[in-house]
Design a protein around this motif. Structure first.
Motif, mmCIF file in Angstrom:
data_model
loop_
_atom_site.group_PDB
_atom_site.id
_atom_site.type_symbol
_atom_site.label_atom_id
_atom_site.label_comp_id
_atom_site.label_asym_id
_atom_site.label_seq_id
_atom_site.Cartn_x
_atom_site.Cartn_y
_atom_site.Cartn_z
ATOM 1 N N HIS A 25 2.855 -2.893 1.863
ATOM 2 C CA HIS A 25 4.023 -3.974 1.362
ATOM 3 C C HIS A 25 4.810 -4.320 0.151
ATOM 4 N N ALA A 26 3.865 -3.638 -0.959
ATOM 5 C CA ALA A 26 4.323 -3.888 -2.304
ATOM 6 C C ALA A 26 5.447 -2.451 -2.753
ATOM 7 N N GLY A 27 5.268 -2.099 -2.227
ATOM 8 C CA GLY A 27 5.836 -0.413 -2.054
ATOM 9 C C GLY A 27 5.217 0.453 -3.101
ATOM 10 N N VAL A 28 3.604 0.457 -3.117
ATOM 11 C CA VAL A 28 2.751 1.393 -4.050
ATOM 12 C C VAL A 28 2.297 1.848 -3.636
ATOM 13 N N PRO A 29 2.153 3.121 -4.236
ATOM 14 C CA PRO A 29 1.029 4.472 -3.188
ATOM 15 C C PRO A 29 -0.142 3.936 -3.206
ATOM 16 N N VAL A 30 -0.514 4.829 -2.571
ATOM 17 C CA VAL A 30 -2.142 4.750 -2.821
ATOM 18 C C VAL A 30 -2.804 5.544 -3.486
ATOM 19 N N ASP A 31 -3.820 5.954 -3.719
ATOM 20 C CA ASP A 31 -4.294 7.324 -4.848
ATOM 21 C C ASP A 31 -5.743 6.984 -4.644
ATOM 22 N N PRO A 32 -5.943 8.314 -3.099
ATOM 23 C CA PRO A 32 -6.968 8.591 -2.837
ATOM 24 C C PRO A 32 -8.499 8.520 -3.762
ATOM 25 N N ALA A 33 -7.925 9.099 -5.184
ATOM 26 C CA ALA A 33 -8.889 8.812 -5.892
ATOM 27 C C ALA A 33 -9.969 7.787 -6.412
ATOM 28 N N LEU A 34 -8.851 7.092 -6.140
ATOM 29 C CA LEU A 34 -8.922 5.042 -6.466
ATOM 30 C C LEU A 34 -10.942 4.818 -6.193
#
Length: 339
Positions: A215-224
């Motif tokens: 919704h915020a247009g921020v990619p999810v980093d799977p490493a996190l």
């Protein structure tokens, strides 16, 4: 009995207490369905006479007569945390008021669930409460044929044969992550209970995390995203790995308050000020979150009280043909000092 002494009878207890056999039976059965309750001194005399004579009621006969086992089961996934502790305590409190006892059915491995659930499928209990994620995928129709009542915490089950408790956990976690994003965080760590591909409560929680990012247009980093919410030890390992990475997160949400509190310890170890340098949010909204330092922002039930849920189980035990019910108890975000 030892020495050949006959077991005291109900009639003997009644005679010693100076009451009728019917009155004695009513008091010792634990019932409370009289319109006019017996005087407390009468009840006390009966119980004292039973204690003095060593009277033990015939539980098996009462079970056959009432067609009740006078037992309920609480099905949960170890390890036990404050959430299950509280649910267990309130199950016991409500059960005692109904003349029942509680047994715990731990299910650590889903593939062994069938073995543990024999207590239910073979009719040893009158009802069962399933903690979040444990009823999804089970044959509840089969369980309902063997017991009088089932209550399940579930975001996916439709009511009938079980009464269902919905917490809307995906939306609540999404709100928590949105709060972190709105305060400027773009790298938000995630401690999960288990495999994030599983169709479980953990999956619903993680989907809330992803929803907020999308919704915020921020990619999810799977490493996190790492496991670590199940135990304090795993949380310490997971949080240290995240904070020691080349590009560490500036905030973290854990699927348990336990994991979030361990993360606060790691932040202190690394010399990070909370929430200025590093923000932390837990899940559970437990009492420990309230009294921690700093106080932990957490997602969970607005009131840490399961009494209404347990009473639904007993209402179903008493009236198995009641219409199935959905109880909506949406989780809320309790903002405190950690985020």
């Amino acid at each position: 009995m030892p020495g050949g002494r006959a077991r005291p009878t109900l009639r003997e207890v009644a005679s010693a207490a100076g009451v009728s056999v019917a009155t004695c039976s009513y008091v010792l059965s634990g019932r409370s369905d009289r319109v006019r309750q017996l005087p407390q001194d009468t009840q006390d005399k009966v119980r004292e006479a039973a204690r003095r004579l060593g009277y033990a009621g015939n539980t098996a006969a009462r079970v056959l007569r009432r067609q009740r086992t006078e037992l309920i089961a609480l099905v949960y996934a170890p390890p036990v945390g404050p959430w299950v502790d509280r649910l267990t305590m309130q199950c016991e409190d409500v059960a005692v008021a109904h003349g029942y006892s509680v047994i715990g059915l731990p299910i650590r491995h889903p593939e062994r669930a069938e073995h543990s659930l024999r207590v239910i499928t073979q009719g040893y209990v009158d009802g069962a409460i399933f903690a979040p994620g444990l009823a999804d995928g089970l044959d509840l129709d089969r369980l309902a044929r063997s017991t009088r009542a089932v209550v399940a915490f579930s975001e996916h089950l439709e009511p009938g044969p079980a009464d269902v408790v919905r917490n809307h956990i995906r939306a609540a976690v999404g709100e928590a992550v949105a709060h972190l994003l709105q305060t400027g965080h773009r790298r938000i760590g995630y401690l999960s209970h288990n495999d994030l591909t599983a169709a479980s409560r953990s999956r619903d929680l993680y989907l809330g995390y992803r929803d907020a990012h999308e919704h915020a247009g921020v990619p999810v980093d799977p490493a996190l995203a790492r496991p670590g919410a199940t135990s304090r030890e795993e949380a310490l390992v997971g949080a240290r790995a995240l904070l020691d990475a080349a590009d560490p997160p500036t905030a973290l949400i854990s699927e348990s308050d336990r994991g979030a509190l361990a993360t606060l310890q790691v932040a202190r170890e690394r010399g990070l000020a909370v929430p200025d340098d590093f923000a932390v949010i837990g899940v559970g909204n437990t009492q420990e979150a309230v009294v921690s330092f700093p106080a932990l922002t957490s997602v969970g039930m607005a009131q840490f009280d399961f009494t209404e849920i347990v009473e639904i189980l007993f209402a179903r035990i008493d009236e198995p043909d009641r219409p199935p019910r959905v109880l909506d108890l949406p989780w809320v975000l309790e903002r405190r000092a950690s985020a």
